[in-house]
Design an enzyme around this catalytic site. Structure first.
Site, PDB file in Angstrom:
ATOM      1  N   ASN A  26       0.976   1.073   5.823  1.00  0.00           N
ATOM      2  CA  ASN A  26       1.629  -0.346   5.299  1.00  0.00           C
ATOM      3  C   ASN A  26       1.986  -0.644   5.864  1.00  0.00           C
ATOM      4  OD1 ASN A  26       4.022   0.155   3.147  1.00  0.00           O
ATOM      5  ND2 ASN A  26       2.425  -0.800   2.469  1.00  0.00           N
ATOM      6  N   GLY A  27       1.599  -2.538   5.149  1.00  0.00           N
ATOM      7  CA  GLY A  27       1.961  -3.277   6.234  1.00  0.00           C
ATOM      8  C   GLY A  27       1.028  -4.512   6.461  1.00  0.00           C
ATOM      9  N   ASP A  43      12.413  -8.587 -12.758  1.00  0.00           N
ATOM     10  CA  ASP A  43      12.450  -8.071 -11.406  1.00  0.00           C
ATOM     11  C   ASP A  43      12.424  -9.777 -11.352  1.00  0.00           C
ATOM     12  OD1 ASP A  43      10.053  -8.321 -10.138  1.00  0.00           O
ATOM     13  OD2 ASP A  43       9.854  -6.605 -12.083  1.00  0.00           O
ATOM     14  N   CYS A  52       0.831  -1.409   0.243  1.00  0.00           N
ATOM     15  CA  CYS A  52      -0.372   0.060  -0.210  1.00  0.00           C
ATOM     16  C   CYS A  52       1.015   1.393  -0.088  1.00  0.00           C
ATOM     17  CB  CYS A  52      -1.058  -0.061   1.598  1.00  0.00           C
ATOM     18  SG  CYS A  52      -1.584  -1.041   1.347  1.00  0.00           S
ATOM     19  N   TYR A 109      11.545  -4.590  -6.552  1.00  0.00           N
ATOM     20  CA  TYR A 109      10.198  -4.644  -7.396  1.00  0.00           C
ATOM     21  C   TYR A 109       9.520  -3.208  -7.056  1.00  0.00           C
ATOM     22  CZ  TYR A 109       5.555  -6.064  -8.944  1.00  0.00           C
ATOM     23  OH  TYR A 109       4.067  -6.002  -9.596  1.00  0.00           O
ATOM     24  N   GLY A 153      -0.799   0.218  -4.893  1.00  0.00           N
ATOM     25  CA  GLY A 153      -2.027  -0.165  -4.815  1.00  0.00           C
ATOM     26  C   GLY A 153      -2.582   0.666  -5.749  1.00  0.00           C
TER      27      GLY A 153
HETATM   28  P1  AMP Z   1       5.114 -14.429 -11.792  1.00  0.00           P
HETATM   29  O1  AMP Z   1       6.026 -15.234 -12.198  1.00  0.00           O
HETATM   30  O2  AMP Z   1       4.422 -14.904 -13.136  1.00  0.00           O
HETATM   31  O3  AMP Z   1       3.870 -14.759 -10.708  1.00  0.00           O
HETATM   32  O4  AMP Z   1       5.004 -13.031 -11.914  1.00  0.00           O
HETATM   33  C1  AMP Z   1       6.548 -12.600 -11.515  1.00  0.00           C
HETATM   34  C2  AMP Z   1       5.822 -10.967 -12.038  1.00  0.00           C
HETATM   35  O5  AMP Z   1       5.002 -10.651 -11.026  1.00  0.00           O
HETATM   36  C3  AMP Z   1       7.211 -10.603 -12.070  1.00  0.00           C
HETATM   37  O6  AMP Z   1       7.962  -9.822 -13.352  1.00  0.00           O
HETATM   38  C4  AMP Z   1       7.060  -9.080 -11.169  1.00  0.00           C
HETATM   39  O7  AMP Z   1       6.959  -8.008 -11.815  1.00  0.00           O
HETATM   40  C5  AMP Z   1       5.387  -9.620 -10.617  1.00  0.00           C
HETATM   41  N1  AMP Z   1       5.270  -9.695  -9.548  1.00  0.00           N
HETATM   42  C6  AMP Z   1       6.677 -10.044  -8.229  1.00  0.00           C
HETATM   43  N2  AMP Z   1       6.268  -9.783  -7.441  1.00  0.00           N
HETATM   44  C7  AMP Z   1       4.568  -9.616  -7.227  1.00  0.00           C
HETATM   45  C8  AMP Z   1       3.821  -9.475  -6.516  1.00  0.00           C
HETATM   46  N3  AMP Z   1       3.817  -9.295  -5.075  1.00  0.00           N
HETATM   47  N4  AMP Z   1       2.550  -9.038  -6.699  1.00  0.00           N
HETATM   48  C9  AMP Z   1       2.119  -8.975  -7.970  1.00  0.00           C
HETATM   49  N5  AMP Z   1       3.218  -8.855  -8.673  1.00  0.00           N
HETATM   50  C10 AMP Z   1       4.476  -9.081  -8.750  1.00  0.00           C
END
Ligand code: AMP
Length: 501
Positions: free
Chosen positions: A101-102, A367, A2, A260, A28
């Site tokens: 946030n948290g 990332d 958030c 990220y 968010g």
């Molecule tokens: P996946 O491996 O298909 O689950 O998605 C990986 C991608 O989701 C990465 O490219 C990140 O940019 C993005 N990502 C990483 N952590 C999160 C998160 N907590 N919520 C949403 N997207 C994320």
């Protein structure tokens, strides 16, 4: 995941809060809310969706007052309904509004205790409601004891009480009617929070708290630095600044902010996110170089991998190419009823530039890899666009452990790195080779330890070392079940809205 902001100024703050929340929108997108204080009372507007969708000129005009707080929400627990949108407020003993946030991993325990001890119902699934309740009930007791005479000490005591009960990672901004703007960060400082000051000649200084420094900079405040772990800061109505370390533990800021979540133009605990990502790419590039591959171009998966890809391309002495175009207008409101549709949505969201891809050996840099679905879909896309070889690099080491401090991370079984070896992951996602950042290199990139200034991170998602809580297998399993239920509810409520960022 958030974003929070709080401002006290010499003129109405609604517009600054709105602009700041727009700058924090990446943290968010499910709900947004503002509460302002106009000397007598709070004014509130909350809604589901993006900041620009929630607030209209009419609601902005209603948000009167020279102080206020704002929140953008991405749920980690709790449904997507309006009942969970922040800020939250209460009337007793003073009007108090709070945004957080948290995540508190003992939220359900606290909810039960609050019902038993105080006969009070925490009606939402939002941990800030429990935080607000504990804080407020301490203030009520202190007010009773002191014949309703308020003292700054009451806030320190209420915060201390809260720290002794709330378990997890959390940053808070709040406003206490007639008393001032408050902010605090959990004792380990897991979630970020910065503060800033804006000076105008002949007028009292104005102050801001925000999840990321970008909001401080762009709104014309001067960055004063981070709220320290376990510190509470109060800006009273005369703009005196009161700061106190209430209870401090070793600092463990979240490393995933750098990987990220945060914007690259933010400073987190005095480390530039942009620079940290550049260093991640440089070190990843050095690792990839040892494999002696024939790489034609280095390509980022937009947006958060851009810096890492650029820095890796420099090390590898290979051209950096933008070969994936992101459609900025596909948001979280896109209806996707099942997993198949969700994967298809990646294709709507990202499109390859065939000219940059055809017959090339491509090093794709992202990332992170969580479940592996995104990387697979992107690599498939590259192949269809005529790529020769597709190598895949993750700026993060393998993610293996759920986050209980505020990042939406799945259960252990959902992480692809818990099910497969690196070789098997490469095969699953269809990569000709796969490279993960080494954890030691990530530590260097985020300046894990600086000379004379020890800096450590929470890397629990990578190494399983949780700074708060003693998590045995049975506890993790219990929480995972809780999280699965919560997520199932979320998916049901959303009618299949995507989990994509
Ligand atoms: P996946 O491996 O298909 O689950 O998605 C990986 C991608 O989701 C990465 O490219 C990140 O940019 C993005 N990502 C990483 N952590 C999160 C998160 N907590 N919520 C949403 N997207 C994320």
């Amino acid at each position: 995941m958030c974003g929070i902001i709080g401002i006290i100024a010499n003129q109405p703050v609604a517009q600054d809060l709105y602009d700041g929340m727009t700058l924090l929108q990446h943290r968010g997108q499910d709900a947004a809310g503002i509460m302002t204080y106009s000397g007598q009372r709070f004014h509130e507007k909350k809604g589901l969706g993006l900041v620009k969708e929630v607030f209209r000129s009419r609601s902005m005009a209603r948000l009167k007052g020279n102080a206020g707080i704002g929140h953008v929400r991405y749920p980690t627990i709790g449904g997507v309904g309006i009942e969970n949108a922040q800020p939250f407020s209460c009337q007793m003993p003073y009007g108090i509004a709070m945004a957080q946030n948290g995540n508190l991993f003992n939220f359900y325990e606290l909810k039960k205790q609050i019902a038993e001890e105080d006969l009070c119902n925490v009606s939402s699934e939002c941990d800030v409601e429990a935080i607000l309740h504990i804080f407020r009930s301490s203030l009520i007791k202190l007010a009773h004891k002191n014949k309703n005479q308020f003292a700054m000490d009451h806030l320190w005591k209420a915060c201390k009480k809260l720290f002794s009960r709330a378990r997890g990672g959390y940053s808070i901004v709040g406003y206490i009617g007639g008393k001032g703007l408050i902010a605090f960060r959990d004792p380990h400082g897991i979630r970020p929070l910065v503060m800033g000051k804006r000076s105008t000649e002949g007028k009292p200084d104005e102050y801001i708290f925000a999840s990321e420094s970008v909001a401080v900079d762009i709104l014309g405040f001067e960055l004063m630095g981070d709220v320290a772990p376990g510190e509470m800061v109060v800006i009273d109505e005369d703009r005196n600044v009161h700061r106190k370390i209430i209870h401090q533990e070793p600092h463990r800021p979240c490393v995933f902010e750098h990987i990220y979540l945060a914007r690259p133009d933010s400073l987190m605990d005095n480390i530039s996110v942009h620079k940290a990502r550049m260093r991640m790419g440089e070190l990843l590039g050095k690792k990839i170089k040892k494999a002696n591959l024939q790489i034609d171009v280095v390509m980022p998966v937009p947006d958060s991998a851009r810096e890492a890809a650029l820095a890796a391309s420099v090390v590898l002495k290979k051209p950096y190419r933008e070969g994936l175009i992101k459609n900025r207008y596909i948001g979280r409101t896109f209806i996707m009823p099942d997993q198949g549709a969700r994967q298809k949505s990646i294709r709507y969201k990202l499109t390859p530039i065939i000219l940059e891809v055809r017959r090339k050996n491509i090093l794709l840099v992202d990332d992170s890899i969580v479940r592996g679905n995104t990387s697979k879909a992107i690599i498939d896309m590259m192949r269809e666009a005529g790529a020769n070889k597709v190598y895949f690099a993750s700026a993060s080491p393998p993610l293996r452990n759920p986050c209980y401090y505020g990042i939406d991370m799945p259960t252990r079984e959902e992480f692809v790195a818990n099910k497969l070896t690196e070789e098997e992951i490469a095969k699953k996602i269809g990569a000709d080779a796969l490279f993960y950042q080494d954890i030691e290199d990530l530590a260097k990139a985020v300046r894990y330890k600086k000379k004379n200034n020890v800096k450590r991170y929470c890397m629990a998602c990578l190494d399983g070392k949780y700074p708060v809580g003693d998590f045995d297998d049975a506890t993790l399993t219990k929480w995972e079940e809780q999280r699965k239920r919560s997520h199932a509810e979320l998916e049901k409520n959303k009618n299949g809205l995507p989990v994509l960022q």
